[in-house]
Design a protein around this motif. Structure first.
Motif, PDB file in Angstrom:
ATOM      1  N   UNK B   1       0.850  -1.206   0.000  1.00 18.18           N
ATOM      2  CA  UNK B   1       0.000   0.000   0.000  1.00 18.18           C
ATOM      3  C   UNK B   1       0.880   1.249   0.000  1.00 18.18           C
ATOM      4  N   UNK B   2       0.669   2.128  -0.963  1.00 19.24           N
ATOM      5  CA  UNK B   2       1.483   3.344  -0.990  1.00 19.24           C
ATOM      6  C   UNK B   2       1.086   4.294   0.143  1.00 19.24           C
ATOM      7  N   UNK B   3       2.033   4.989   0.676  1.00 25.59           N
ATOM      8  CA  UNK B   3       1.757   6.010   1.680  1.00 25.59           C
ATOM      9  C   UNK B   3       1.671   7.370   0.984  1.00 25.59           C
ATOM     10  N   UNK B   4       0.650   8.139   1.382  1.00 29.31           N
ATOM     11  CA  UNK B   4       0.498   9.474   0.795  1.00 29.31           C
ATOM     12  C   UNK B   4       0.666  10.496   1.905  1.00 29.31           C
ATOM     13  N   UNK B   5       1.595  11.414   1.723  1.00 30.57           N
ATOM     14  CA  UNK B   5       1.831  12.453   2.722  1.00 30.57           C
ATOM     15  C   UNK B   5       1.360  13.794   2.177  1.00 30.57           C
ATOM     16  N   UNK B   6       0.461  14.405   2.940  1.00 30.52           N
ATOM     17  CA  UNK B   6      -0.070  15.718   2.561  1.00 30.52           C
ATOM     18  C   UNK B   6       0.602  16.768   3.438  1.00 30.52           C
ATOM     19  N   UNK B   7       1.253  17.733   2.828  1.00 32.93           N
ATOM     20  CA  UNK B   7       1.953  18.775   3.572  1.00 32.93           C
ATOM     21  C   UNK B   7       1.148  20.062   3.433  1.00 32.93           C
ATOM     22  N   UNK B   8       0.696  20.598   4.554  1.00 35.45           N
ATOM     23  CA  UNK B   8      -0.127  21.810   4.484  1.00 35.45           C
ATOM     24  C   UNK B   8       0.751  23.016   4.163  1.00 35.45           C
ATOM     25  N   UNK B   9       0.088  24.142   3.835  1.00 31.28           N
ATOM     26  CA  UNK B   9       0.825  25.359   3.487  1.00 31.28           C
ATOM     27  C   UNK B   9       1.691  25.815   4.656  1.00 31.28           C
ATOM     28  N   UNK B  10       1.252  25.482   5.875  1.00 31.04           N
ATOM     29  CA  UNK B  10       2.039  25.891   7.046  1.00 31.04           C
ATOM     30  C   UNK B  10       3.108  24.862   7.405  1.00 31.04           C
ATOM     31  N   UNK B  11       3.140  23.737   6.694  1.00 32.23           N
ATOM     32  CA  UNK B  11       4.229  22.785   6.876  1.00 32.23           C
ATOM     33  C   UNK B  11       3.884  21.536   7.660  1.00 32.23           C
ATOM     34  N   UNK B  16      -1.151   9.124   5.235  1.00 30.29           N
ATOM     35  CA  UNK B  16      -2.173   8.081   5.284  1.00 30.29           C
ATOM     36  C   UNK B  16      -1.808   6.977   4.299  1.00 30.29           C
ATOM     37  N   UNK B  17      -2.372   5.797   4.544  1.00 29.04           N
ATOM     38  CA  UNK B  17      -2.136   4.674   3.631  1.00 29.04           C
ATOM     39  C   UNK B  17      -3.163   4.731   2.509  1.00 29.04           C
ATOM     40  N   UNK B  18      -2.716   4.608   1.306  1.00 25.28           N
ATOM     41  CA  UNK B  18      -3.622   4.653   0.159  1.00 25.28           C
ATOM     42  C   UNK B  18      -3.688   3.322  -0.559  1.00 25.28           C
ATOM     43  N   UNK B  19      -4.515   3.251  -1.573  1.00 23.44           N
ATOM     44  CA  UNK B  19      -4.649   2.042  -2.385  1.00 23.44           C
ATOM     45  C   UNK B  19      -4.278   2.366  -3.825  1.00 23.44           C
ATOM     46  N   UNK B  20      -3.484   1.509  -4.420  1.00 22.46           N
ATOM     47  CA  UNK B  20      -3.123   1.707  -5.821  1.00 22.46           C
ATOM     48  C   UNK B  20      -4.393   1.793  -6.663  1.00 22.46           C
ATOM     49  N   UNK B  21      -4.443   2.784  -7.534  1.00 22.45           N
ATOM     50  CA  UNK B  21      -5.617   2.961  -8.381  1.00 22.45           C
ATOM     51  C   UNK B  21      -6.541   4.062  -7.893  1.00 22.45           C
ATOM     52  N   UNK B  22      -6.511   4.337  -6.572  1.00 18.96           N
ATOM     53  CA  UNK B  22      -7.307   5.453  -6.052  1.00 18.96           C
ATOM     54  C   UNK B  22      -6.624   6.769  -6.394  1.00 18.96           C
ATOM     55  N   UNK B  23      -7.387   7.844  -6.342  1.00 22.18           N
ATOM     56  CA  UNK B  23      -6.770   9.144  -6.605  1.00 22.18           C
ATOM     57  C   UNK B  23      -6.251   9.741  -5.296  1.00 22.18           C
ATOM     58  N   UNK B  24      -5.341  10.693  -5.444  1.00 22.62           N
ATOM     59  CA  UNK B  24      -4.812  11.420  -4.287  1.00 22.62           C
ATOM     60  C   UNK B  24      -5.945  12.179  -3.592  1.00 22.62           C
ATOM     61  N   UNK B  25      -6.903  12.683  -4.383  1.00 26.42           N
ATOM     62  CA  UNK B  25      -8.054  13.390  -3.808  1.00 26.42           C
ATOM     63  C   UNK B  25      -8.911  12.436  -2.977  1.00 26.42           C
ATOM     64  N   UNK B  26      -9.305  11.290  -3.573  1.00 27.07           N
ATOM     65  CA  UNK B  26     -10.140  10.315  -2.846  1.00 27.07           C
ATOM     66  C   UNK B  26      -9.484   9.904  -1.536  1.00 27.07           C
ATOM     67  N   UNK B  27      -8.182   9.679  -1.596  1.00 22.78           N
ATOM     68  CA  UNK B  27      -7.461   9.217  -0.419  1.00 22.78           C
ATOM     69  C   UNK B  27      -7.516  10.269   0.692  1.00 22.78           C
ATOM     70  N   UNK B  28      -7.427  11.529   0.306  1.00 16.89           N
ATOM     71  CA  UNK B  28      -7.495  12.609   1.295  1.00 16.89           C
ATOM     72  C   UNK B  28      -8.895  12.705   1.891  1.00 16.89           C
ATOM     73  N   UNK B  29      -9.896  12.712   1.025  1.00 19.21           N
ATOM     74  CA  UNK B  29     -11.270  12.896   1.494  1.00 19.21           C
ATOM     75  C   UNK B  29     -11.694  11.741   2.390  1.00 19.21           C
ATOM     76  N   UNK B  30     -11.322  10.520   2.003  1.00 20.05           N
ATOM     77  CA  UNK B  30     -11.725   9.351   2.767  1.00 20.05           C
ATOM     78  C   UNK B  30     -11.090   9.348   4.156  1.00 20.05           C
TER      79      UNK B  30
END
Lengths: 459, 103
Positions: B1-11, B16-30
């Motif tokens: 499972x790929x890990x997706x790291x979201x860095x906010x504007x403030x740093x 979160x753990x994502x699933x191959x094939x999902x979008x970066x947006x879906x992974x964030x919202x979920x």
């Protein structure tokens, strides 16, 4: 919006309330029946009145929405034959699940076309169909990808100076009224989006009133409740309207053949077709048929509602005078609190369920976004208009998923320009009598019939 | 499972753990990751899932429609701007930065 399933129903044609049920007769009945038990009687009137939900009454549907969410969030309404869905999570889930809940009924006529109107329209070659909203994948996917290219910020940001000029001109004209009274709806809100959408389709502003007439006929014929006789003039108008859409497409082909740049959406679609995009002339004309109606009605309502709600909350109007950076949030809050479309249709393709309620294949469903937007599970103090709300943007007024309103950004851009220009030109604007504003009867559209304003000295 | 790291504007970072094939947006919202609104639900119609990607990320090149929509983001686009509904996860971990605001 791509299309609005407007169900126009004149007040005089509305069905009588179920008085016999609401006030059961207890004496003099010729039929002998068993003594009524208290419990069913106590329950019956509430269920029979659908928790106060009257499908076409738009002036203040919100108390009934609250009762529906609380008591029967998925309710079958026999008057219209639809399951009425009122909670946020359920509405969003149905929108999102297009494989099960088809949009094919989004443009279904409420009343069958009469024989005379049918003959007029057949003789006139009327074959228009939904632009996008009632089309389903894969056809919808193919067409939307092509049409959507014309609805990007890159295209319509170029329109901003013209929209601003038009707004300033209409405001000047309104503010020149000698009695210092105007109707923001007809003086400003009607023309702005109509000129814009006609311009996008290569039609000049001199045609605004003609297209308005055709739009009214479309609303009445497709979603209205007209007698066979009443349909006749509208049928002629729709033939003219569709003929004009076909002419726009053939005109674009001529321009393309002549090497002229049409610089409008119809030309771009015809050009795309000529370079391999899979879209037919009939489909392009259908897109025109939809946009030339849908591209202005709901935006006119949005502009009217934004001004109306802000003027009804003077402290928030003042906040925007002091700091116009809050205008986009105010527009989102207007969309949440007072959406142009409060209900939108879907059809179940298979046996399924919504919120635990069994829904049989073939059932019609009415999603109440106007209710979902006031669900306390999603929005704190949902019945309060608050432009400082942090999550107003989670409203469902543009739908959700594959049919999400194509014109959402264009609508909001136009509304923003109008609010900005109005705050500058008429900071002292006031509603004449907020409580007197009413909304026309309709199943889906919730549009004020007028927004009377004044800017004269405070009495 | 790929890990997706979201860095906010403030740093601040959210991984979160994502699933191959999902979008970066879906992974964030979920996963309730702040900074991505995704109002339209992924139909390329709202430009509220704007992110900045790293130079070495290997997402598929953007199509014309995404490019046009990026002209409508709340925070002006930059050379590494993308709409995260169009970014499909593969097997590799990824990092994206979210703008100060989406609306």
């Amino acid at each position: 919006m791509n299309a609005q399933p407007v169900i126009v129903r004149p007040a005089s044609a509305r069905p009588a309330p179920p008085a016999a049920v609401a006030a059961p007769e207890r004496s003099g009945c010729p039929v002998a029946h068993a003594p009524a038990s208290a419990a069913p009687d106590a329950v019956l009137p509430e269920a029979a009145t659908h928790h106060g939900y009257a499908p076409f009454a738009m002036t203040n549907p919100f108390p009934s929405y609250a009762a529906l969410r609380e008591n029967e969030p998925v309710m079958f309404n026999a008057e219209i034959g639809y399951f009425v869905v009122s909670r946020y999570d359920d509405v969003k889930a149905v929108f999102d699940n297009w494989q099960v809940f088809s949009s094919e009924n989004a443009q279904a006529p409420v009343r069958a076309r009469g024989a005379a109107a049918t003959k007029i329209m057949n003789d006139g070659g009327f074959t228009a169909y939904s632009g996008l909203s009632a089309r389903i994948p894969p056809e919808h996917t193919r067409m939307r990808a092509i049409v959507q290219k014309e609805f990007t910020p890159r295209r319509y940001k170029k329109l901003e100076p013209t929209i601003r000029e038009n707004t300033a001109r209409l405001l000047r004209q309104m503010l020149a009224h000698p009695d210092a009274r105007g109707d923001f709806l007809t003086d400003v809100a009607v023309d702005i989006p109509t000129i814009t959408i006609l311009g996008l389709l290569g039609v000049g502003p001199e045609m605004v009133s003609t297209y308005k007439k055709w739009s009214d006929s479309r609303a009445a014929m497709t979603w209205g409740d007209l007698s066979d006789e009443e349909q006749i003039p509208h049928a002629h108008n729709l033939v003219d309207y569709w003929t004009e859409c076909l002419r726009l497409v053939s005109n674009a082909h001529e321009q393309l053949a002549a090497g002229t740049n049409g610089d409008n959406l119809v030309f771009d679609l015809v050009q795309a077709q000529s370079t391999g995009s899979e879209i037919s002339d009939h489909e392009i004309a259908s897109v025109c048929y939809s946009l030339l109606f849908a591209g202005h009605e709901t935006t006119t309502t949005l502009i009217s509602n934004t001004i109306r709600e802000l003027l009804a909350h003077p402290a928030q109007w003042q906040q925007l005078i002091d700091d116009p950076s809050g205008i986009p949030a105010a527009i989102d809050e207007t969309l949440r609190f007072s959406p142009s479309i409060v209900g939108w249709r879907r059809k179940a393709l298979v046996d399924t369920q919504i919120g635990g309620v069994a829904i049989a294949a073939g059932s019609n469903i009415l999603l109440l976004m106007g209710s979902a937007n006031r669900d306390p599970g999603t929005f704190e103090q949902p019945e309060t208009f608050d432009i400082n709300r942090v999550n107003a943007r989670n409203h469902l007024s543009f739908g959700f998923g594959i049919h999400y309103c194509l014109g959402n950004m264009l609508a909001k851009m136009q509304d923003k320009i109008v609010v900005e220009e109005t705050l500058k030109a008429a900071p002292g604007l006031r509603l004449i009598d907020a409580a007197a504003i009413v909304f026309a009867d309709n199943l889906s559209f919730r549009a004020p019939t007028s927004v009377p304003v004044t800017w004269g000295d405070q009495k | 499972m790929p890990s997706v790291t979201y860095i906010s504007a403030s740093g601040s970072e959210t991984a979160v753990a994502g699933f191959a094939g999902d979008s970066v947006m879906e992974t964030a919202v979920r996963n309730g990751v702040p900074g991505i609104v995704a109002e339209c639900g992924g139909s390329l119609s709202c430009a509220t899932c704007h992110v900045f990607v790293c130079a070495d990320s290997d997402f598929a090149a953007m199509l014309e429609l995404e490019d046009d929509m990026l002209d409508g983001t709340a925070i002006d686009r930059e050379a590494n701007s993308r709409l995260s509904c169009q970014l499909k996860l593969g097997d590799a971990d990824i990092r994206v930065t979210t703008p100060e605001t989406q609306v």
